[in-house]
Design a protein around this motif. Structure first.
Motif, mmCIF file in Angstrom:
data_model
loop_
_atom_site.group_PDB
_atom_site.id
_atom_site.type_symbol
_atom_site.label_atom_id
_atom_site.label_comp_id
_atom_site.label_asym_id
_atom_site.label_seq_id
_atom_site.Cartn_x
_atom_site.Cartn_y
_atom_site.Cartn_z
ATOM 1 N N GLY A 130 43.334 -5.339 -50.322
ATOM 2 C CA GLY A 130 42.366 -5.932 -51.237
ATOM 3 C C GLY A 130 42.809 -7.307 -51.697
ATOM 4 O O GLY A 130 43.987 -7.664 -51.590
ATOM 5 N N PHE A 131 41.867 -8.066 -52.196
ATOM 6 C CA PHE A 131 42.188 -9.361 -52.793
ATOM 7 C C PHE A 131 41.438 -9.484 -54.105
ATOM 8 O O PHE A 131 40.223 -9.269 -54.150
ATOM 9 N N VAL A 132 42.171 -9.795 -55.160
ATOM 10 C CA VAL A 132 41.522 -9.941 -56.461
ATOM 11 C C VAL A 132 41.952 -11.246 -57.116
ATOM 12 O O VAL A 132 43.000 -11.796 -56.806
ATOM 13 N N GLU A 133 41.131 -11.716 -58.031
ATOM 14 C CA GLU A 133 41.461 -12.975 -58.688
ATOM 15 C C GLU A 133 41.547 -12.798 -60.195
ATOM 16 O O GLU A 133 41.486 -13.742 -60.938
ATOM 17 N N GLY A 134 41.663 -11.539 -60.625
ATOM 18 C CA GLY A 134 41.623 -11.271 -62.055
ATOM 19 C C GLY A 134 42.870 -11.777 -62.774
ATOM 20 O O GLY A 134 43.792 -12.321 -62.177
ATOM 21 N N LEU A 135 42.888 -11.583 -64.072
ATOM 22 C CA LEU A 135 44.032 -11.996 -64.868
ATOM 23 C C LEU A 135 45.126 -10.938 -64.799
ATOM 24 O O LEU A 135 46.297 -11.225 -64.958
ATOM 25 N N SER A 136 44.721 -9.687 -64.558
ATOM 26 C CA SER A 136 45.707 -8.614 -64.495
ATOM 27 C C SER A 136 45.493 -7.807 -63.215
ATOM 28 O O SER A 136 44.427 -7.866 -62.605
ATOM 29 N N VAL A 137 46.501 -7.049 -62.847
ATOM 30 C CA VAL A 137 46.406 -6.215 -61.659
ATOM 31 C C VAL A 137 45.948 -4.820 -62.074
ATOM 32 O O VAL A 137 46.545 -4.217 -62.961
ATOM 33 N N PRO A 138 44.882 -4.321 -61.461
ATOM 34 C CA PRO A 138 44.424 -2.968 -61.784
ATOM 35 C C PRO A 138 45.564 -1.978 -61.592
ATOM 36 O O PRO A 138 46.390 -2.139 -60.686
ATOM 37 N N SER A 139 45.639 -0.944 -62.430
ATOM 38 C CA SER A 139 46.759 -0.008 -62.350
ATOM 39 C C SER A 139 46.654 0.839 -61.085
ATOM 40 O O SER A 139 45.559 1.085 -60.566
ATOM 41 N N GLY A 140 47.810 1.237 -60.608
ATOM 42 C CA GLY A 140 47.839 2.017 -59.381
ATOM 43 C C GLY A 140 47.976 1.150 -58.147
ATOM 44 O O GLY A 140 48.018 1.645 -57.024
ATOM 45 N N LEU A 141 48.025 -0.140 -58.361
ATOM 46 C CA LEU A 141 48.113 -1.048 -57.220
ATOM 47 C C LEU A 141 49.368 -1.907 -57.305
ATOM 48 O O LEU A 141 49.775 -2.323 -58.391
ATOM 49 N N ASP A 142 49.966 -2.163 -56.160
ATOM 50 C CA ASP A 142 51.005 -3.173 -56.056
ATOM 51 C C ASP A 142 50.346 -4.480 -55.634
ATOM 52 O O ASP A 142 49.242 -4.465 -55.083
#
Lengths: 307, 307
Positions: free
Chosen positions: B162-174
């Motif tokens: 996955g690729f995200v641009e958020g301010l934080s990393v969703p939990s459960g993900l490295d």
DNA sequence: GCAGAGGCATAAGCTGGGTTTATGGCCGAG
DNA sequence: CTCGGCCATAAACCCAGCTTATGCCTCTGC
């Protein structure tokens, strides 16, 4: 993304996998108007034609693009993404069109522009699009060549306005600086230099082999002058595109016009390496015969470029 | 250059004035190979077809593009210019194709990617083109959505990377940071702020009406957080493109992702206004379920993105 | 309720641009 | 002087996309 001599196209060529420009335009119109029929009217075709064309595009891409309902059509999520990509294609096509249209009318146009290659290639199409939206009926003709050619045409009365990127202004011409172009040192992001923070000195730059345009090209001249005639080639290539491709592929550092690598930089396919104490900045100037201050469409174009 | 609701297309639509993609590709092949017949072979058509197609393109544009001789064909000066413009169209089409191809295969592809909109729109196509040149037979599927959607798909085992641009990393993900995106303050070059050299402060920025995306969009959220929920809209528009168009036309200053305005900046249709003391930088991250370190094609794609 | 308007789909027929095959002319190399 | 590479022209073909002609659906207003 070509000119490297490697990489043949995968299989059936692009044209078979990408909808044609008409279809992409139609998709943009649908996105904007929210209706197939409305888009059809805007493009001057019938509603069934639009319907069938969108459908065949969806078949070609294998993705549903619009949600049809008896009271209009909206883009699907995938459709929104596709539309954004389509917009980029259409914008490139608009630039192509603006340039080509200027190239077409050889002599007798109302506004005759002579421009250096870099400006004609990267900047002029955008200006022409803007000009067309203000003065839709101005026919523009374009002649591309080096500074000497531009000066000659202006002085011969065969061009109304010129653009040059040289270090000096040809005599007999007045000028305004309309923008600056810098030659910048770039590498692929993986290259060791990419992480460098301390600016590179002129001497260091001059003593390092670089990917360069061939001797005699405008870009190369500027670099040679700036370094005192010392640029050392790692490879010499005959087009800006080839130099870009080589740099992106990690072959080494290259020196290129900022204008040529804007997109590569923002997408991080290339990164700049800071350089210090080297005059790599050059003026982009509009020029005209001394005394003949631009008027009419020439003046309009000029004001667009200085924005 | 659209979405503003103004500016109807001039007359006969683009598609009638711009050669189709097949013709542009053919022109690039001719430029590269120096021969009509050679280009024809490469594209899998016959020599007369290539000849006729180039000829009809010259007729359409009203300009001679290639100098034919009994021992090959070279581009004319105008042809070289046209070819450069054509290359930009073809590159945009390649990005379209790469994206569309990924969008097509809904479920069963070898590499399933989930990405946020901005990344899917601007960055992913380029990565996919690069990936295709290394692993030509990897089928990629793409799902675009916000951070929550990306996380959900990854955790459900329905996506590999996955690729995200958020301010934080969703939990459960490295995650790894693969790049940075900054929101930047831009104006048309004519705007008074364009000449400003002293950075603008957060307070100043918060108290000035800006052209913005609508509340709820990712870009707007980041800005609101950075300013403490204070961004004042001059106009609110529903697409990045519309915001860009408004800013370019001089309607006012806008805050946009650096990725979205790379070209506008390098062509000086927009300029940045320095801003100080506001955290407008956001990380772009690759993410995967904790423990499931990317392997195979996912690993390959990941390495491309970090370049 | 019902009629009208706006929106989309389907069907049938036509047209033109792009392709192919076949052939001929031009130029340089051996 | 003949062969090989390259391009042009001609004739026949094929399909993509357009148009015209209908039909169905939904929402709105009377």
């Amino acid at each position: 993304m070509d000119g490297s001599g490697a990489g043949r196209p995968p299989a059936a060529s692009l044209a078979h996998r990408v909808p044609d420009l008409g279809a992409l335009e139609l998709l943009l119109a649908v996105a904007r108007l929210g209706s197939l029929g409305g888009a059809a009217r805007e493009l001057g075709i019938t509603q069934p034609a639009a319907s069938s064309r969108i459908r065949s595009m969806e078949r070609q891409l294998g993705v549903a693009l619009v949600d049809r309902s008896p009271r209009g059509s909206r883009l699907t999520d995938a459709g929104a993404l596709v539309t954004d990509w389509a917009r980029r294609v259409v914008e490139a096509a608009e630039a192509f069109d603006a340039g080509a249209q200027a190239l077409r009318d050889r002599r007798d146009s109302r506004l005759r522009v002579a421009a250096s290659m870099t400006i004609a290639e990267y900047l002029l199409p955008g200006w022409l699009i803007a000009l067309r939206s203000r003065r839709p009926d101005t026919a523009v003709s374009l002649l591309a060549g080096n500074s000497a050619v531009v000066a000659e045409r202006l002085l011969a009365g065969e061009a109304d306005l010129g653009f040059v990127e040289g270090l000096s202004v040809p005599s007999g011409l007045d000028s305004v600086v309309i923008a600056h172009d810098r030659l910048i040192l770039v590498t692929a992001p993986g290259h060791p230099w990419a992480r460098r923070r301390r600016p590179m000195s002129a001497r260091e730059l001059a003593s390092t082999p670089l990917i360069l345009r061939e001797t005699g090209s405008g870009t190369r001249q500027v670099l040679d002058v700036a370094l005192g005639g010392l640029a050392r080639p790692l490879i010499e290539l005959s087009s800006t595109t080839a130099v870009k491709a080589a740099a992106v592929s990690g072959a080494g550092p290259a020196v290129l016009s900022e204008l040529a690598v804007g997109e590569e930089l923002s997408l991080r396919r290339l990164v700049t390496v800071p350089v210090d104490g080297v005059a790599l900045r050059r003026d982009l100037r509009a020029v005209w015969p001394t005394g003949h201050r631009p008027t009419g469409p020439a003046r309009e174009l000029l004001s667009l470029t200085r924005a």
